[in-house]
Design a protein around this motif. Structure first.
Motif, PDB file in Angstrom:
ATOM      1  N   TRP A 123       0.791  -1.290   0.122  1.00  0.00           N
ATOM      2  CA  TRP A 123      -0.037   0.066  -0.051  1.00  0.00           C
ATOM      3  C   TRP A 123       0.901   1.271  -0.037  1.00  0.00           C
ATOM      4  CZ3 TRP A 123      -3.520  -2.229   4.591  1.00  0.00           C
ATOM      5  CH2 TRP A 123      -4.384  -3.159   3.876  1.00  0.00           C
ATOM      6  N   GLY A 124       2.035   1.247   0.107  1.00  0.00           N
ATOM      7  CA  GLY A 124       2.989   2.458   0.278  1.00  0.00           C
ATOM      8  C   GLY A 124       2.963   3.112   1.332  1.00  0.00           C
ATOM      9  N   THR A 125       2.541   2.548   2.444  1.00  0.00           N
ATOM     10  CA  THR A 125       2.702   3.211   3.776  1.00  0.00           C
ATOM     11  C   THR A 125       3.806   3.027   4.679  1.00  0.00           C
ATOM     12  OG1 THR A 125       1.376   1.566   4.637  1.00  0.00           O
ATOM     13  CG2 THR A 125       0.117   3.172   3.759  1.00  0.00           C
ATOM     14  N   ARG A 126       3.785   3.568   5.712  1.00  0.00           N
ATOM     15  CA  ARG A 126       5.074   3.127   6.402  1.00  0.00           C
ATOM     16  C   ARG A 126       4.812   3.126   7.996  1.00  0.00           C
ATOM     17  NH1 ARG A 126       9.084   8.308   5.504  1.00  0.00           N
ATOM     18  NH2 ARG A 126      10.292   7.057   6.989  1.00  0.00           N
ATOM     19  N   TRP A 127       3.417   3.323   8.460  1.00  0.00           N
ATOM     20  CA  TRP A 127       3.144   3.106   9.936  1.00  0.00           C
ATOM     21  C   TRP A 127       2.415   1.640   9.861  1.00  0.00           C
ATOM     22  CZ3 TRP A 127      -2.158   2.134  10.603  1.00  0.00           C
ATOM     23  CH2 TRP A 127      -3.006   2.465   9.318  1.00  0.00           C
ATOM     24  N   ILE A 128       1.880   0.811   9.183  1.00  0.00           N
ATOM     25  CA  ILE A 128       1.134  -0.388   9.579  1.00  0.00           C
ATOM     26  C   ILE A 128       2.192  -1.441  10.264  1.00  0.00           C
ATOM     27  CG2 ILE A 128      -0.144  -2.240   8.611  1.00  0.00           C
ATOM     28  CD1 ILE A 128      -1.249  -0.408   6.390  1.00  0.00           C
ATOM     29  N   VAL A 129       3.485  -1.523   9.897  1.00  0.00           N
ATOM     30  CA  VAL A 129       4.497  -2.271  10.661  1.00  0.00           C
ATOM     31  C   VAL A 129       4.505  -2.055  12.187  1.00  0.00           C
ATOM     32  CG1 VAL A 129       6.549  -0.861  10.243  1.00  0.00           C
ATOM     33  CG2 VAL A 129       6.744  -3.349  10.398  1.00  0.00           C
ATOM     34  N   LEU A 130       4.324  -0.833  12.656  1.00  0.00           N
ATOM     35  CA  LEU A 130       4.176  -0.610  13.887  1.00  0.00           C
ATOM     36  C   LEU A 130       2.943  -0.920  14.488  1.00  0.00           C
ATOM     37  CD1 LEU A 130       5.815   3.238  13.657  1.00  0.00           C
ATOM     38  CD2 LEU A 130       6.974   0.763  14.492  1.00  0.00           C
ATOM     39  N   LEU A 131       2.095  -0.617  13.763  1.00  0.00           N
ATOM     40  CA  LEU A 131       0.611  -1.368  14.288  1.00  0.00           C
ATOM     41  C   LEU A 131       0.736  -2.840  14.525  1.00  0.00           C
ATOM     42  CD1 LEU A 131      -2.346  -0.608  14.912  1.00  0.00           C
ATOM     43  CD2 LEU A 131      -2.979  -0.852  12.612  1.00  0.00           C
ATOM     44  N   GLY A 132       1.307  -3.520  13.454  1.00  0.00           N
ATOM     45  CA  GLY A 132       1.503  -4.949  13.490  1.00  0.00           C
ATOM     46  C   GLY A 132       2.148  -5.484  14.675  1.00  0.00           C
ATOM     47  N   ALA A 133       3.387  -4.906  15.227  1.00  0.00           N
ATOM     48  CA  ALA A 133       4.213  -4.835  16.191  1.00  0.00           C
ATOM     49  C   ALA A 133       3.394  -4.967  17.465  1.00  0.00           C
ATOM     50  CB  ALA A 133       5.254  -4.096  16.273  1.00  0.00           C
ATOM     51  N   LEU A 134       2.543  -3.865  17.505  1.00  0.00           N
ATOM     52  CA  LEU A 134       1.761  -3.684  18.864  1.00  0.00           C
ATOM     53  C   LEU A 134       0.552  -4.559  18.911  1.00  0.00           C
ATOM     54  CD1 LEU A 134       1.269   0.181  18.696  1.00  0.00           C
ATOM     55  CD2 LEU A 134       2.829  -1.083  20.350  1.00  0.00           C
ATOM     56  N   LEU A 135       0.031  -5.001  17.925  1.00  0.00           N
ATOM     57  CA  LEU A 135      -0.928  -6.144  17.814  1.00  0.00           C
ATOM     58  C   LEU A 135      -0.433  -7.386  17.995  1.00  0.00           C
ATOM     59  CD1 LEU A 135      -4.017  -6.718  16.987  1.00  0.00           C
ATOM     60  CD2 LEU A 135      -3.067  -7.277  14.762  1.00  0.00           C
ATOM     61  N   GLY A 136       0.834  -7.718  17.728  1.00  0.00           N
ATOM     62  CA  GLY A 136       1.537  -8.968  17.914  1.00  0.00           C
ATOM     63  C   GLY A 136       1.916  -9.053  19.462  1.00  0.00           C
TER      64      GLY A 136
END
Length: 109
Positions: free
Chosen positions: A61-74
């Protein structure tokens, strides 16, 4: 031809478990260590897996913030799993809660 005689197999008695209190105490310490390692594995595993999923979505999707959301969700998911498996409860040395143990023995009511 005559068939050879078959002898019944000897049975070995099953072990009866730990034979002294030192081995039982060791098992108790190992149980705490194993539970701690399981909690650690759930949380770190959740962070790694969901960060990779977030990284993949960021790439698509060309974003840069979903990886941080994924880490918090994990991390939250790993803690939730360890809590649901009963690995995060606090133990007491006497076993059970204060209500289970009954009234105090010092004469106070």
């Amino acid at each position: 031809m005559a068939k050879p005689e078959r002898h019944p197999r000897k049975t070995i008695p099953a072990a009866s478990g730990p034979t002294n209190s030192a081995e039982e105490a060791k098992d108790g310490k190992d149980a705490g260590y194993n539970a701690g390692m399981a909690v650690f594995s759930y949380i770190i595993g959740g962070i790694i897996v969901w960060s990779l999923i977030g990284w993949g979505l960021d790439y698509l999707w060309g974003t840069r913030w979903i990886v941080l959301l994924g880490a918090l969700l994990g991390a939250a998911g790993g803690f939730y799993l360890s809590h649901m498996h009963g690995l995060t409860r606090q133990g007491s040395s006497s076993g059970g809660s204060a209500a289970d143990r009954g009234p105090s023995q010092d004469g106070a009511q």
